[in-house]
Write a protein that holds these residues in place. Structure first.
Motif, PDB file in Angstrom:
ATOM      1  N   ASP A  11       0.806  -1.231   0.000  1.00 26.86           N
ATOM      2  CA  ASP A  11       0.000   0.000   0.000  1.00 26.86           C
ATOM      3  C   ASP A  11       0.836   1.278   0.000  1.00 26.86           C
ATOM      4  OD1 ASP A  11       0.880  -0.414   2.560  1.00 26.86           O
ATOM      5  OD2 ASP A  11      -1.000   0.162   3.523  1.00 26.86           O
ATOM      6  N   GLU A  12       2.101   1.182  -0.421  1.00 22.95           N
ATOM      7  CA  GLU A  12       2.899   2.386  -0.599  1.00 22.95           C
ATOM      8  C   GLU A  12       3.306   2.471  -2.069  1.00 22.95           C
ATOM      9  OE1 GLU A  12       3.925   1.116   2.722  1.00 22.95           O
ATOM     10  OE2 GLU A  12       2.908   2.871   3.573  1.00 22.95           O
ATOM     11  N   THR A  13       3.031   3.621  -2.695  1.00 21.65           N
ATOM     12  CA  THR A  13       3.499   3.830  -4.069  1.00 21.65           C
ATOM     13  C   THR A  13       4.784   4.628  -3.942  1.00 21.65           C
ATOM     14  OG1 THR A  13       1.181   4.165  -4.663  1.00 21.65           O
ATOM     15  CG2 THR A  13       2.831   4.633  -6.365  1.00 21.65           C
ATOM     16  N   HIS A  35      -7.243   2.787   2.875  1.00 22.50           N
ATOM     17  CA  HIS A  35      -7.565   1.458   3.391  1.00 22.50           C
ATOM     18  C   HIS A  35      -8.099   1.476   4.824  1.00 22.50           C
ATOM     19  CE1 HIS A  35      -5.790  -0.297  -0.185  1.00 22.50           C
ATOM     20  NE2 HIS A  35      -4.737   0.472  -0.011  1.00 22.50           N
ATOM     21  N   ALA A  36      -7.814   2.552   5.559  1.00 20.34           N
ATOM     22  CA  ALA A  36      -8.193   2.620   6.979  1.00 20.34           C
ATOM     23  C   ALA A  36      -9.678   2.341   7.164  1.00 20.34           C
ATOM     24  CB  ALA A  36      -7.830   3.984   7.556  1.00 20.34           C
ATOM     25  N   GLU A  37     -10.472   2.882   6.252  1.00 19.19           N
ATOM     26  CA  GLU A  37     -11.917   2.722   6.302  1.00 19.19           C
ATOM     27  C   GLU A  37     -12.345   1.254   6.315  1.00 19.19           C
ATOM     28  OE1 GLU A  37     -15.426   4.062   3.247  1.00 19.19           O
ATOM     29  OE2 GLU A  37     -13.491   5.114   3.147  1.00 19.19           O
ATOM     30  N   TYR A  38     -11.521   0.393   5.689  1.00 21.13           N
ATOM     31  CA  TYR A  38     -11.855  -1.027   5.579  1.00 21.13           C
ATOM     32  C   TYR A  38     -11.121  -1.885   6.602  1.00 21.13           C
ATOM     33  CZ  TYR A  38     -13.621   0.767   1.198  1.00 21.13           C
ATOM     34  OH  TYR A  38     -14.289   1.518   0.266  1.00 21.13           O
ATOM     35  N   GLY A  39     -10.286  -1.275   7.425  1.00 18.54           N
ATOM     36  CA  GLY A  39      -9.589  -2.016   8.470  1.00 18.54           C
ATOM     37  C   GLY A  39      -8.451  -2.883   7.956  1.00 18.54           C
ATOM     38  N   PRO A  43      -6.869  -5.207  -1.873  1.00 20.17           N
ATOM     39  CA  PRO A  43      -6.000  -5.322  -3.051  1.00 20.17           C
ATOM     40  C   PRO A  43      -6.469  -4.519  -4.262  1.00 20.17           C
ATOM     41  CG  PRO A  43      -6.274  -7.455  -2.011  1.00 20.17           C
ATOM     42  CD  PRO A  43      -7.198  -6.522  -1.291  1.00 20.17           C
ATOM     43  N   GLU A  44      -7.752  -4.597  -4.573  1.00 17.16           N
ATOM     44  CA  GLU A  44      -8.256  -3.911  -5.762  1.00 17.16           C
ATOM     45  C   GLU A  44      -8.087  -2.392  -5.635  1.00 17.16           C
ATOM     46  OE1 GLU A  44      -8.999  -5.426  -8.469  1.00 17.16           O
ATOM     47  OE2 GLU A  44      -9.347  -3.458  -9.372  1.00 17.16           O
ATOM     48  N   LEU A  45      -8.363  -1.890  -4.438  1.00 24.03           N
ATOM     49  CA  LEU A  45      -8.184  -0.447  -4.197  1.00 24.03           C
ATOM     50  C   LEU A  45      -6.713  -0.063  -4.264  1.00 24.03           C
ATOM     51  CD1 LEU A  45     -10.501   0.589  -1.234  1.00 24.03           C
ATOM     52  CD2 LEU A  45     -10.619   1.290  -3.626  1.00 24.03           C
ATOM     53  N   ALA A  46      -5.856  -0.949  -3.747  1.00 23.51           N
ATOM     54  CA  ALA A  46      -4.419  -0.671  -3.743  1.00 23.51           C
ATOM     55  C   ALA A  46      -3.929  -0.508  -5.182  1.00 23.51           C
ATOM     56  CB  ALA A  46      -3.653  -1.798  -3.054  1.00 23.51           C
ATOM     57  N   ALA A  47      -4.344  -1.420  -6.064  1.00 24.49           N
ATOM     58  CA  ALA A  47      -3.909  -1.362  -7.461  1.00 24.49           C
ATOM     59  C   ALA A  47      -4.381  -0.064  -8.101  1.00 24.49           C
ATOM     60  CB  ALA A  47      -4.457  -2.570  -8.221  1.00 24.49           C
ATOM     61  N   ARG A  48      -5.624   0.298  -7.833  1.00 30.75           N
ATOM     62  CA  ARG A  48      -6.169   1.526  -8.427  1.00 30.75           C
ATOM     63  C   ARG A  48      -5.420   2.760  -7.933  1.00 30.75           C
ATOM     64  NH1 ARG A  48     -12.405   1.840  -7.601  1.00 30.75           N
ATOM     65  NH2 ARG A  48     -12.290  -0.405  -7.304  1.00 30.75           N
ATOM     66  N   GLU A  49      -5.101   2.762  -6.646  1.00 38.21           N
ATOM     67  CA  GLU A  49      -4.344   3.897  -6.085  1.00 38.21           C
ATOM     68  C   GLU A  49      -2.934   3.961  -6.664  1.00 38.21           C
ATOM     69  OE1 GLU A  49      -5.120   6.527  -3.801  1.00 38.21           O
ATOM     70  OE2 GLU A  49      -7.014   5.878  -4.679  1.00 38.21           O
ATOM     71  N   HIS A  50      -2.313   2.798  -6.848  1.00 37.23           N
ATOM     72  CA  HIS A  50      -0.975   2.792  -7.456  1.00 37.23           C
ATOM     73  C   HIS A  50      -1.030   3.398  -8.860  1.00 37.23           C
ATOM     74  CE1 HIS A  50       1.121   0.727  -4.323  1.00 37.23           C
ATOM     75  NE2 HIS A  50       0.487  -0.412  -4.449  1.00 37.23           N
ATOM     76  N   PRO A  84      -0.631  -9.332  -6.066  1.00 33.81           N
ATOM     77  CA  PRO A  84      -0.397  -9.428  -7.517  1.00 33.81           C
ATOM     78  C   PRO A  84      -0.743  -8.154  -8.286  1.00 33.81           C
ATOM     79  CG  PRO A  84      -1.507 -11.396  -6.696  1.00 33.81           C
ATOM     80  CD  PRO A  84      -1.431 -10.440  -5.540  1.00 33.81           C
ATOM     81  N   SER A  85      -1.950  -7.654  -8.077  1.00 33.43           N
ATOM     82  CA  SER A  85      -2.382  -6.507  -8.882  1.00 33.43           C
ATOM     83  C   SER A  85      -1.598  -5.244  -8.520  1.00 33.43           C
ATOM     84  CB  SER A  85      -3.882  -6.276  -8.710  1.00 33.43           C
ATOM     85  OG  SER A  85      -4.192  -6.168  -7.338  1.00 33.43           O
ATOM     86  N   ALA A  86      -1.174  -5.148  -7.270  1.00 33.65           N
ATOM     87  CA  ALA A  86      -0.396  -3.980  -6.835  1.00 33.65           C
ATOM     88  C   ALA A  86       1.013  -4.039  -7.433  1.00 33.65           C
ATOM     89  CB  ALA A  86      -0.332  -3.937  -5.311  1.00 33.65           C
ATOM     90  N   LEU A  87       1.633  -5.210  -7.322  1.00 31.75           N
ATOM     91  CA  LEU A  87       2.978  -5.402  -7.876  1.00 31.75           C
ATOM     92  C   LEU A  87       3.015  -5.041  -9.356  1.00 31.75           C
ATOM     93  CD1 LEU A  87       3.921  -8.885  -6.375  1.00 31.75           C
ATOM     94  CD2 LEU A  87       5.246  -6.783  -6.035  1.00 31.75           C
TER      95      LEU A  87
END
Ligand code: KG4
Ligand code: ZN
Length: 341
Positions: A11-13, A35-39, A43-50, A84-87
């Motif tokens: 979760d760090e770009t 991500h805090a909101e989801y605790g 993964p899907e959000l992480a990829a989109r943010e990246h 995977p999707s973030a990488l």
């Protein structure tokens, strides 16, 4: 050699420019708030943010380093392990860049980069491999907890790792039980500062087992039952601080004791630590005290380099490139489950 590195395994770009062992720029955009909101990390959000952050972060790193893309001589990215999707976001962007620039491309193992981050010192940061010593490395974060024997530069062997939850995950899950936002590690650290670590006696999982593995899910469960039987404790600020201090003490004691024991057994003189949980004040203090007592040299990664960052990816990539190692093809794929041998 001027090299551009990317890190997007969780979760760090992050993008960094390194040259001859010096970090010219390292820009990190954290997605914690998303991500805090989801605790926890989605993964899907992480990829989109990246995808959203990678270009601005890269441009900022190049600008800060005063380097134009055509001046780059190599490109590197985290290849695994990770989501995977973030990488894929950082890795594929790096490959495209290497293709356009016609420069070598390196795929870097995320944990290996953590192994060498304690050797990045000073401000502005530079690699201090001249003082490298064989060491026992503790990598401790939200996703990993492991002990590694680093026999020589770029030569290492994993001794043990967590069988279930990572130490950071334990901090985060205990935090959730007491109503703290994700990631709870830093807040537990803060609350523990004014708490009594001897107030409650929590288990020290696998402390005395003759191996280098860890297990933290039982500790989380014991906190859960502890709170079920004493719900009133959640309304008492001081008792809550005591609880944080006591849980933290249990985690830290296991990490410190097993690290020291491995170092003694393998006869090294040096211990290193990196990963997000290495920001923890009690861990830093207790590890320093134990190393002083037992005669080990301690190298803790700088706090800004404990959490995920592209600077450590770039420093390792440059080191590998100098030995013509780590070069991979432009159609290589990410390795989400890549284990550290
Ligand atoms: O290395 P990192 O940024 O990401 C990965 O998991 O790879 O580590 C994040 C983890 C989280 O679990 C967070 O709660 C924990 O490190 N953490 C801490 C502290 N700062 C971060 N845990 C305890 N005390 C801290 N001060
Ligand atoms: Zn990490």
């Amino acid at each position: 050699m001027t090299l551009l590195a990317f890190e997007t395994s969780c979760d760090e770009t992050s993008a960094a420019v390194v040259r001859k062992g010096r970090v010219l720029a390292s820009v990190v955009s954290s997605q914690i708030r998303v991500h805090a909101e989801y605790g926890g990390v989605v993964p899907e959000l992480a990829a989109r943010e990246h995808l959203r952050n990678l270009m601005p972060v890269t441009q900022a790193a190049l600008r800060e380093a005063k380097v134009r893309p055509e001046q780059l001589e190599a490109v590197a990215a985290t290849q695994g392990p990770g989501l995977p999707s973030a990488l894929m976001v950082g890795f594929k962007a790096a490959q495209a860049m290497a293709f356009v620039l016609r420069k070598p491309f390196l795929g870097i193992h995320h944990h290996k980069a953590h192994l060498y981050s304690p050797w990045i010192v000073d401000d502005p940061p530079r690699a201090d491999f001249e003082s490298f010593q064989p060491n026992i490395a503790l990598i401790v974060s939200g996703g990993h907890t492991m002990l590694v024997f680093v026999e020589a530069e770029l030569k290492h062997r994993t001794l043990g790792s967590t069988l279930d939850d990572a130490a950071g995950e334990c901090f985060d899950k205990v935090g959730k039980l007491i109503g703290l936002a994700y990631p709870a590690g830093p807040e537990i650290d803060r609350l523990a500062e004014q708490g009594n670590a001897a107030a409650f006696d929590f288990p020290r999982p696998m402390l005395n087992e003759p191996n280098d593995d860890f297990s933290f899910s039982g500790l989380k469960t014991s906190v859960k039952y502890f709170l079920r039987d004493r719900p009133e404790l959640l309304r008492d600020d001081q008792r809550l601080r005591d609880l944080c201090a006591s849980v933290q003490a249990a985690i830290v004691e296991v990490l410190v004791a097993k690290t020291i024991r491995a170092a003694k057994r393998l006869g090294v003189n040096c211990i290193t630590a990196s990963g997000g949980v290495t920001c923890n004040r009690a861990l830093r203090l207790d590890l320093a005290a134990a190393c002083q007592r037992e005669g080990f040299k301690l190298r803790l990664a700088e706090k800004s380099l404990c959490t995920d960052n592209a600077a450590m990816i770039g420093i390792l990539a440059e080191r590998k490139l100098a030995r013509r190692e780590g070069l991979i093809s432009l159609d290589a794929e990410v390795e989400p489950g890549w284990v550290l041998g």
